[in-house]
Motif scaffolding. Structure first.
Motif, mmCIF file in Angstrom:
data_model
loop_
_atom_site.group_PDB
_atom_site.id
_atom_site.type_symbol
_atom_site.label_atom_id
_atom_site.label_comp_id
_atom_site.label_asym_id
_atom_site.label_seq_id
_atom_site.Cartn_x
_atom_site.Cartn_y
_atom_site.Cartn_z
ATOM 1 N N UNK A 75 23.365 50.573 52.527
ATOM 2 C CA UNK A 75 22.200 51.043 51.787
ATOM 3 C C UNK A 75 22.268 50.747 50.229
ATOM 4 N N UNK A 76 23.473 51.182 49.856
ATOM 5 C CA UNK A 76 23.936 50.965 48.428
ATOM 6 C C UNK A 76 23.735 49.474 48.184
ATOM 7 N N UNK A 77 24.135 48.474 48.750
ATOM 8 C CA UNK A 77 23.842 47.058 48.479
ATOM 9 C C UNK A 77 22.367 46.798 48.646
ATOM 10 N N UNK A 78 21.593 47.439 49.355
ATOM 11 C CA UNK A 78 20.203 47.416 49.381
ATOM 12 C C UNK A 78 19.378 47.778 48.274
ATOM 13 N N UNK A 79 19.931 48.973 47.661
ATOM 14 C CA UNK A 79 19.459 49.589 46.631
ATOM 15 C C UNK A 79 19.745 48.566 45.167
ATOM 16 N N UNK A 80 20.852 48.199 45.148
ATOM 17 C CA UNK A 80 21.389 47.305 44.104
ATOM 18 C C UNK A 80 20.573 45.894 44.170
ATOM 19 N N UNK A 81 19.962 45.292 45.304
ATOM 20 C CA UNK A 81 19.273 43.907 45.604
ATOM 21 C C UNK A 81 17.865 44.321 44.985
ATOM 22 N N UNK A 129 24.869 59.560 57.110
ATOM 23 C CA UNK A 129 25.093 57.977 57.401
ATOM 24 C C UNK A 129 26.742 57.755 57.543
ATOM 25 N N UNK A 130 26.969 56.793 58.298
ATOM 26 C CA UNK A 130 28.246 56.367 58.423
ATOM 27 C C UNK A 130 28.841 55.467 57.366
ATOM 28 N N UNK A 131 30.070 55.322 57.056
ATOM 29 C CA UNK A 131 30.375 54.683 55.946
ATOM 30 C C UNK A 131 29.684 53.218 55.661
ATOM 31 N N UNK A 132 29.592 52.359 56.661
ATOM 32 C CA UNK A 132 29.017 51.184 56.740
ATOM 33 C C UNK A 132 27.440 50.850 56.459
ATOM 34 N N UNK A 133 27.091 52.105 56.885
ATOM 35 C CA UNK A 133 25.464 52.379 56.599
ATOM 36 C C UNK A 133 25.466 52.626 55.176
ATOM 37 N N UNK A 134 26.229 53.484 54.579
ATOM 38 C CA UNK A 134 26.087 53.881 53.291
ATOM 39 C C UNK A 134 26.307 52.685 52.459
ATOM 40 N N UNK A 135 27.327 51.726 52.783
ATOM 41 C CA UNK A 135 27.462 50.611 51.688
ATOM 42 C C UNK A 135 26.274 49.886 51.791
#
Length: 52
Positions: free
Chosen positions: A9-15, A1-7
């Protein structure tokens, strides 16, 4: 995953995590409300029974 996609994904997991936590808290509050209502009904029935 690219850095933007990783961020993202992390945001979605947090939500998702927050939704689950809020859902759990709401569910627990509903259970507590129902329990308290049941206690009130039992208390009122007991009072009615003792007065008749």
């Amino acid at each position: 995953m690219a850095t933007g996609q990783s961020a993202e994904y992390t945001n979605r997991q947090s939500v998702i995590k927050q939704y689950l936590i809020k859902g759990y808290v709401i569910n627990q509050q509903i259970k507590l409300d129902r329990y308290n209502e049941l206690k009130d009904v039992v208390r009122l029935r007991r009072i009615q029974y003792l007065h008749f």
